[in-house]
Write a protein that holds these residues in place. Structure first.
Motif, PDB file in Angstrom:
ATOM      1  N   THR A 216       0.812  -1.208   0.000  1.00 22.57           N
ATOM      2  CA  THR A 216       0.000   0.000   0.000  1.00 22.57           C
ATOM      3  C   THR A 216       0.849   1.264   0.000  1.00 22.57           C
ATOM      4  OG1 THR A 216      -0.101  -0.079   2.409  1.00 22.57           O
ATOM      5  CG2 THR A 216      -1.892  -1.139   1.193  1.00 22.57           C
ATOM      6  N   LYS A 217       2.141   1.125  -0.124  1.00 26.88           N
ATOM      7  CA  LYS A 217       3.019   2.290  -0.171  1.00 26.88           C
ATOM      8  C   LYS A 217       4.174   2.014  -1.124  1.00 26.88           C
ATOM      9  CE  LYS A 217       3.636   2.021   4.211  1.00 26.88           C
ATOM     10  NZ  LYS A 217       4.063   2.286   5.614  1.00 26.88           N
ATOM     11  N   GLY A 218       4.861   3.068  -1.548  1.00 28.33           N
ATOM     12  CA  GLY A 218       5.973   2.877  -2.472  1.00 28.33           C
ATOM     13  C   GLY A 218       6.500   4.215  -2.958  1.00 28.33           C
ATOM     14  N   SER A 219       7.093   4.211  -4.155  1.00 27.25           N
ATOM     15  CA  SER A 219       7.719   5.415  -4.697  1.00 27.25           C
ATOM     16  C   SER A 219       6.772   6.139  -5.646  1.00 27.25           C
ATOM     17  CB  SER A 219       9.011   5.052  -5.435  1.00 27.25           C
ATOM     18  OG  SER A 219       8.738   4.222  -6.547  1.00 27.25           O
ATOM     19  N   ALA A 220       6.966   7.468  -5.737  1.00 28.68           N
ATOM     20  CA  ALA A 220       6.183   8.317  -6.638  1.00 28.68           C
ATOM     21  C   ALA A 220       7.171   9.081  -7.510  1.00 28.68           C
ATOM     22  CB  ALA A 220       5.304   9.270  -5.837  1.00 28.68           C
ATOM     23  N   THR A 221       7.192   8.774  -8.809  1.00 32.20           N
ATOM     24  CA  THR A 221       8.216   9.344  -9.689  1.00 32.20           C
ATOM     25  C   THR A 221       7.618   9.824 -11.001  1.00 32.20           C
ATOM     26  OG1 THR A 221       8.686   7.150 -10.607  1.00 32.20           O
ATOM     27  CG2 THR A 221      10.022   7.838  -8.722  1.00 32.20           C
ATOM     28  N   PHE A 222       8.340  10.752 -11.654  1.00 32.76           N
ATOM     29  CA  PHE A 222       7.973  11.174 -13.015  1.00 32.76           C
ATOM     30  C   PHE A 222       9.191  11.810 -13.668  1.00 32.76           C
ATOM     31  CE2 PHE A 222       7.035  14.829 -10.317  1.00 32.76           C
ATOM     32  CZ  PHE A 222       7.519  15.910 -11.038  1.00 32.76           C
ATOM     33  N   ASP A 223       9.222  11.718 -14.984  1.00 35.32           N
ATOM     34  CA  ASP A 223      10.255  12.407 -15.760  1.00 35.32           C
ATOM     35  C   ASP A 223       9.832  13.860 -15.945  1.00 35.32           C
ATOM     36  OD1 ASP A 223      11.725  10.055 -16.053  1.00 35.32           O
ATOM     37  OD2 ASP A 223      10.549   9.459 -17.822  1.00 35.32           O
ATOM     38  N   GLN A 224      10.775  14.678 -16.403  1.00 34.88           N
ATOM     39  CA  GLN A 224      10.405  16.067 -16.663  1.00 34.88           C
ATOM     40  C   GLN A 224       9.260  16.100 -17.669  1.00 34.88           C
ATOM     41  OE1 GLN A 224      13.437  19.125 -17.208  1.00 34.88           O
ATOM     42  NE2 GLN A 224      12.312  19.933 -18.970  1.00 34.88           N
ATOM     43  N   GLN A 225       8.263  16.907 -17.387  1.00 33.39           N
ATOM     44  CA  GLN A 225       7.094  16.971 -18.259  1.00 33.39           C
ATOM     45  C   GLN A 225       6.520  18.378 -18.281  1.00 33.39           C
ATOM     46  OE1 GLN A 225       3.408  15.182 -15.984  1.00 33.39           O
ATOM     47  NE2 GLN A 225       5.210  13.925 -15.487  1.00 33.39           N
ATOM     48  N   VAL A 226       5.942  18.720 -19.414  1.00 35.97           N
ATOM     49  CA  VAL A 226       5.308  20.022 -19.580  1.00 35.97           C
ATOM     50  C   VAL A 226       4.044  20.059 -18.729  1.00 35.97           C
ATOM     51  CG1 VAL A 226       4.210  21.596 -21.202  1.00 35.97           C
ATOM     52  CG2 VAL A 226       6.263  20.331 -21.873  1.00 35.97           C
ATOM     53  N   ALA A 227       3.895  21.129 -17.941  1.00 37.06           N
ATOM     54  CA  ALA A 227       2.762  21.236 -17.030  1.00 37.06           C
ATOM     55  C   ALA A 227       1.618  22.025 -17.631  1.00 37.06           C
ATOM     56  CB  ALA A 227       3.208  21.888 -15.720  1.00 37.06           C
ATOM     57  N   GLY A 228       1.890  22.794 -18.693  1.00 36.39           N
ATOM     58  CA  GLY A 228       0.826  23.581 -19.316  1.00 36.39           C
ATOM     59  C   GLY A 228       1.234  25.033 -19.468  1.00 36.39           C
ATOM     60  N   THR A 229       0.298  25.821 -19.942  1.00 33.40           N
ATOM     61  CA  THR A 229       0.533  27.247 -20.164  1.00 33.40           C
ATOM     62  C   THR A 229      -0.224  28.064 -19.135  1.00 33.40           C
ATOM     63  OG1 THR A 229       0.749  26.853 -22.544  1.00 33.40           O
ATOM     64  CG2 THR A 229       0.375  29.121 -21.841  1.00 33.40           C
ATOM     65  N   ASP A 230       0.497  28.964 -18.472  1.00 31.99           N
ATOM     66  CA  ASP A 230      -0.110  29.801 -17.448  1.00 31.99           C
ATOM     67  C   ASP A 230      -0.853  30.966 -18.113  1.00 31.99           C
ATOM     68  OD1 ASP A 230      -0.845  30.904 -15.087  1.00 31.99           O
ATOM     69  OD2 ASP A 230       1.181  31.312 -14.362  1.00 31.99           O
ATOM     70  N   ASN A 231      -1.621  31.702 -17.314  1.00 27.34           N
ATOM     71  CA  ASN A 231      -2.336  32.860 -17.834  1.00 27.34           C
ATOM     72  C   ASN A 231      -1.393  33.954 -18.329  1.00 27.34           C
ATOM     73  OD1 ASN A 231      -4.771  31.673 -17.298  1.00 27.34           O
ATOM     74  ND2 ASN A 231      -5.087  32.696 -15.333  1.00 27.34           N
ATOM     75  N   ASP A 232      -0.133  33.896 -17.874  1.00 28.79           N
ATOM     76  CA  ASP A 232       0.831  34.894 -18.343  1.00 28.79           C
ATOM     77  C   ASP A 232       1.399  34.555 -19.719  1.00 28.79           C
ATOM     78  OD1 ASP A 232       2.505  32.786 -17.796  1.00 28.79           O
ATOM     79  OD2 ASP A 232       3.496  33.732 -16.080  1.00 28.79           O
ATOM     80  N   GLY A 233       0.991  33.402 -20.260  1.00 29.98           N
ATOM     81  CA  GLY A 233       1.439  33.013 -21.593  1.00 29.98           C
ATOM     82  C   GLY A 233       2.677  32.154 -21.610  1.00 29.98           C
ATOM     83  N   TYR A 234       3.308  31.971 -20.466  1.00 28.25           N
ATOM     84  CA  TYR A 234       4.508  31.130 -20.426  1.00 28.25           C
ATOM     85  C   TYR A 234       4.124  29.654 -20.336  1.00 28.25           C
ATOM     86  CZ  TYR A 234       7.717  35.055 -19.757  1.00 28.25           C
ATOM     87  OH  TYR A 234       8.470  36.203 -19.930  1.00 28.25           O
ATOM     88  N   VAL A 235       4.966  28.831 -20.964  1.00 29.03           N
ATOM     89  CA  VAL A 235       4.816  27.379 -20.855  1.00 29.03           C
ATOM     90  C   VAL A 235       5.717  26.915 -19.727  1.00 29.03           C
ATOM     91  CG1 VAL A 235       5.095  25.151 -21.983  1.00 29.03           C
ATOM     92  CG2 VAL A 235       4.288  27.128 -23.302  1.00 29.03           C
ATOM     93  N   TYR A 236       5.152  26.134 -18.807  1.00 29.87           N
ATOM     94  CA  TYR A 236       5.902  25.663 -17.645  1.00 29.87           C
ATOM     95  C   TYR A 236       6.104  24.150 -17.730  1.00 29.87           C
ATOM     96  CZ  TYR A 236       5.248  30.221 -15.480  1.00 29.87           C
ATOM     97  OH  TYR A 236       5.277  31.566 -15.215  1.00 29.87           O
TER      98      TYR A 236
END
Length: 280
Positions: A216-236
């Motif tokens: 019921t427990k373990g590791s939580a991992t991810f590779d670098q990934q695009v999170a989306g575009t903010d209201n300021d127009g930048y891609v994060y």
């Protein structure tokens, strides 16, 4: 003649009394061997550090010789060596004693949650004295076996608990609501993931890997990934720092990542944030 009749009467009375005494001792004397209880519940963690002692009682007479007791086990959703261990399957009641040496039942504190109740039934299979009755009562003997219930210290939930709109993202700068969705071993969180102004399209896909099958427990991992575009127009984008963890029972996924934004075709580091996605 009177004396002879009196003598015959006395003999008759003695005979009657003797027969009555003989009848009283011809009734069977039952001798039993039985567990002290019909069931016991032990906690997985507690019994893994301090085994549970189980004792058998001898009722009816003081033994003039050692008595060997042979035990057998029936498993109910439990496996020896995985969920529990026994100190022995042969117990001894020493001459002059009325109780056996203890049988020690230990649990194995694993990280696997069980959807079903776990227990073992320990039976008195046989003894070195064949005249002993096993269990109390001749018609429907009780305590001829004892049920040992193993109380899990993990929950029986799965990672589907994170498939909910009611998730809180605890950060050093406050707590923010997010939405969770689960697909296989990947949980996706949508919402305010940067704790800095509105970012309605932010999302992160996190792979949950148990420490062992069924855990019921373990590791939580991810590779670098695009999170989306903010209201300021930048891609994060998010880039994980170290290895995160998850715990289904406490309803938490903890990860740390760098927040970077795209500028001039390059990713520029902004700051690092620690996140604990938690169910209320």
């Amino acid at each position: 003649m009177k004396n002879i009749k009196s003598f015959i009467l006395l003999l008759s009375l003695v005979a009657v009394v003797s027969c009555s005494s003989d009848d009283s001792i011809t009734d069977p004397v039952y001798e039993f061997i039985a567990f002290q209880a019909e069931s016991v519940t032990i906690n997985e963690f507690d019994a893994s550090t301090s085994p549970e002692p189980i004792v058998i009682d001898l009722l009816g007479y003081e033994p003039k010789e050692d008595i060997t007791i042979n035990l057998s086990v029936v498993e109910n959703n439990a496996t020896e060596g995985v969920d529990y261990t026994l100190s022995t399957r042969t117990l001894l009641i020493e001459k002059g004693n009325y109780t056996s040496e203890p049988l020690l039942v230990s649990t194995i504190d694993n990280v696997t949650g069980s959807l079903e109740d776990r227990s073992i039934d320990i039976y008195i299979e046989s003894t070195s004295n064949p005249n002993l009755n096993i269990g109390l009562g001749l018609d429907s003997p009780t305590k001829a076996f004892i049920r040992v219930n193993i109380a899990d210290d993990e929950c029986s939930s799965t990672t589907d608990v994170f498939n909910t709109t009611n998730v809180q993202n605890e950060t050093p700068w406050g707590t923010f609501p997010v939405v969770g969705s689960v697909n296989g071993d990947v949980v996706t969180f949508h919402g305010d993931l940067i704790a800095y102004g509105p970012f309605p399209n932010a999302k992160v896909d996190i792979t949950l890997t148990p420490v062992a099958q069924g855990a019921t427990k373990g590791s939580a991992t991810f590779d670098q990934q695009v999170a989306g575009t903010d209201n300021d127009g930048y891609v994060y984008a998010f880039s994980q720092v170290g290895e995160g963890t998850y715990d289904v029972c406490s309803g938490t996924v903890s990860v740390e990542y760098d927040v970077v934004y795209e500028s001039g075709g390059d990713w520029v580091y902004w700051y690092t944030i620690t996140n604990k996605f938690k169910l209320p």
